[in-house]
Enzyme design. Structure first.
Site, PDB file in Angstrom:
ATOM      1  N   HIS A   6      -9.799   4.887  -0.347  1.00 12.86           N
ATOM      2  CA  HIS A   6      -8.915   4.874   0.834  1.00 12.86           C
ATOM      3  C   HIS A   6      -9.651   5.542   1.992  1.00 12.86           C
ATOM      4  O   HIS A   6     -10.684   6.182   1.800  1.00 12.86           O
ATOM      5  CB  HIS A   6      -7.629   5.650   0.523  1.00 12.86           C
ATOM      6  N   GLY A   7      -9.087   5.421   3.202  1.00 12.90           N
ATOM      7  CA  GLY A   7      -9.674   6.113   4.355  1.00 12.90           C
ATOM      8  C   GLY A   7     -11.005   5.531   4.795  1.00 12.90           C
ATOM      9  O   GLY A   7     -11.941   6.266   5.107  1.00 12.90           O
TER      10      GLY A   7
ATOM     11  N   ASP B 102       0.834  -1.201   0.000  1.00 10.65           N
ATOM     12  CA  ASP B 102       0.000   0.000   0.000  1.00 10.65           C
ATOM     13  C   ASP B 102       0.882   1.271   0.000  1.00 10.65           C
ATOM     14  O   ASP B 102       1.917   1.310   0.687  1.00 10.65           O
ATOM     15  CB  ASP B 102      -0.860  -0.061   1.284  1.00 10.65           C
TER      16      ASP B 102
ATOM     17  N   VAL C 202      -9.041  -0.217   4.812  1.00 11.27           N
ATOM     18  CA  VAL C 202      -9.363   0.015   6.228  1.00 11.27           C
ATOM     19  C   VAL C 202      -8.110  -0.274   7.051  1.00 11.27           C
ATOM     20  O   VAL C 202      -7.548  -1.368   6.957  1.00 11.27           O
ATOM     21  CB  VAL C 202     -10.515  -0.908   6.699  1.00 11.27           C
ATOM     22  N   ALA C 203      -7.675   0.702   7.829  1.00 10.81           N
ATOM     23  CA  ALA C 203      -6.494   0.504   8.679  1.00 10.81           C
ATOM     24  C   ALA C 203      -6.781   0.928  10.124  1.00 10.81           C
ATOM     25  O   ALA C 203      -6.827   0.101  11.038  1.00 10.81           O
ATOM     26  CB  ALA C 203      -5.301   1.275   8.121  1.00 10.81           C
TER      27      ALA C 203
ATOM     28  N   ASP D  45       2.035   5.498  -5.164  1.00 11.31           N
ATOM     29  CA  ASP D  45       1.334   6.727  -4.789  1.00 11.31           C
ATOM     30  C   ASP D  45       2.120   7.937  -5.284  1.00 11.31           C
ATOM     31  O   ASP D  45       3.057   8.404  -4.637  1.00 11.31           O
ATOM     32  CB  ASP D  45       1.163   6.773  -3.264  1.00 11.31           C
TER      33      ASP D  45
ATOM     34  N   GLY E   9      -7.182   8.019   8.495  1.00 12.67           N
ATOM     35  CA  GLY E   9      -7.262   8.282   9.937  1.00 12.67           C
ATOM     36  C   GLY E   9      -8.681   8.616  10.353  1.00 12.67           C
ATOM     37  O   GLY E   9      -9.638   8.319   9.640  1.00 12.67           O
TER      38      GLY E   9
HETATM   39  P1  13P Z   1      -7.926   4.424   7.370  1.00  9.54           P
HETATM   40  O1  13P Z   1      -6.764   4.330   8.300  1.00  9.54           O
HETATM   41  O2  13P Z   1      -8.629   5.724   7.448  1.00  9.54           O
HETATM   42  O3  13P Z   1      -8.873   3.270   7.516  1.00  9.54           O
HETATM   43  O4  13P Z   1      -7.345   4.369   5.876  1.00  9.54           O
HETATM   44  C1  13P Z   1      -6.650   3.262   5.460  1.00  9.54           C
HETATM   45  C2  13P Z   1      -6.079   3.442   4.127  1.00  9.54           C
HETATM   46  O5  13P Z   1      -6.640   4.102   3.272  1.00  9.54           O
HETATM   47  C3  13P Z   1      -4.800   2.797   3.841  1.00  9.54           C
HETATM   48  O6  13P Z   1      -4.274   3.144   2.606  1.00  9.54           O
END
Ligand code: 13P
Length: 281
Positions: free
Chosen positions: A206-207, A82, A229-230, A104, A179
């Site tokens: 993303h995000g 990623d 999702v992170a 990216d 985030g």
């Molecule tokens: P979040 O941390 O907001 O879930 O985003 C994850 C992400 O887009 C990783 O590339």
């Protein structure tokens, strides 16, 4: 089954109109939680780690672990690098066996982004891997270390970018940010719809943390196939551990280990059910 190209997972999702979670992992317990959720729910899985996270989880250690877990899984799993920033790390990920990489170049001018993305597409041909790139700029940075300003994706630029670079998947900016969102996210579904009409390849959101189930479903209706999702996973793990420590402090390391797997698993399962990827293998 087992380790597959991300492109194959996304093509099926496109044909059958659902989304696939691309879940960031940081250790073996999260990898185990992701495989458990995917196998139980019979869902395809994309497991990923971003270049900025390698200072915590070195790629020569976590990479082979992720690839090995995918190979043993009885559902299709793509291992994705990623937010690749450097050719050096992208190449290292491909050598380890990642079946997909993201370049990216969103901080470059359009021309430079196209040029550099093309170089990555050329490199990946030797490995038969999938390529994702970004056009426009998603807000925030993957690890929260930089306050990167959002730049909404332009539909004409997205079309040109996809056609010239020949990437397999395209990350777009429609009000999404990495985030935690300050307040409710305000996703520009009108913009997504316009981009979807212009761009033929699968789109990436993303995000994912903080986006409502309803918005996820609307995004999927308009061409989003991969959803990153992170933060939500990391938060679920620390919240679970903090709660346990408040009530009964751990005395057995392996109870803690099991709780980390389970907290990650719960978050993956929650998202797979919303994205509609369950039972698709
Ligand atoms: P979040 O941390 O907001 O879930 O985003 C994850 C992400 O887009 C990783 O590339």
């Amino acid at each position: 089954m087992a380790l597959v190209k991300m492109k194959d997972i996304l093509t099926k999702a496109e044909q059958e109109n659902y989304g696939v979670g691309a879940f960031s992992v940081a250790n073996m317990e999260m990898v185990m939680g992701a495989i458990k959720a995917a196998e139980e729910l019979r869902s395809p899985l994309i497991m990923q780690i971003a270049e900025v996270r390698l200072k915590h989880s070195p790629i020569h250690m976590i990479g082979p672990l992720m690839v090995a877990a995918a190979k043993e899984a009885d559902v299709p799993v793509a291992i994705h690098f990623d937010h690749g920033m450097t050719m050096e790390k992208i190449k290292q990920a491909l050598e380890i066996g990642f079946s997909s990489v993201m370049f990216d170049g969103s901080h470059y001018s359009l021309e430079e982004n196209i040029q550099k993305t093309k170089e990555v597409v050329e490199l990946t041909k030797q490995y038969d891997a999938t390529v994702e790139a970004e056009i426009g700029r998603v807000g925030g940075s993957e690890d929260g270390s930089e306050n990167i300003e959002m730049l909404l994706t332009d539909k004409q630029e997205a079309k040109r970018f996809a056609e010239e670079t020949k990437v397999d998947a395209l990350a777009i900016a429609i009000g999404n940010a990495h985030g935690m969102y300050k307040g409710d996210p305000n996703l520009r579904l009108d913009r997504l719809q316009e981009i979807d009409q212009q761009v033929e390849i699968p789109l990436v959101l993303h995000g994912g943390t903080g986006i409502s189930a309803d918005d996820f479903r609307k995004c999927i209706q308009h061409g989003i196939r991969k959803i990153n999702v992170a933060t939500a996973t990391f938060h679920n793990v620390i919240n679970t551990v903090n709660q346990s420590v408040e009530t009964i402090p751990y005395s057995d390391y392996f109870v803690f280990h099991q709780d980390v797997i389970h907290a990650a698993y719960e978050n993956f399962k929650y998202h797979m059910e919303i994205f509609g990827s369950c039972g698709r293998v």
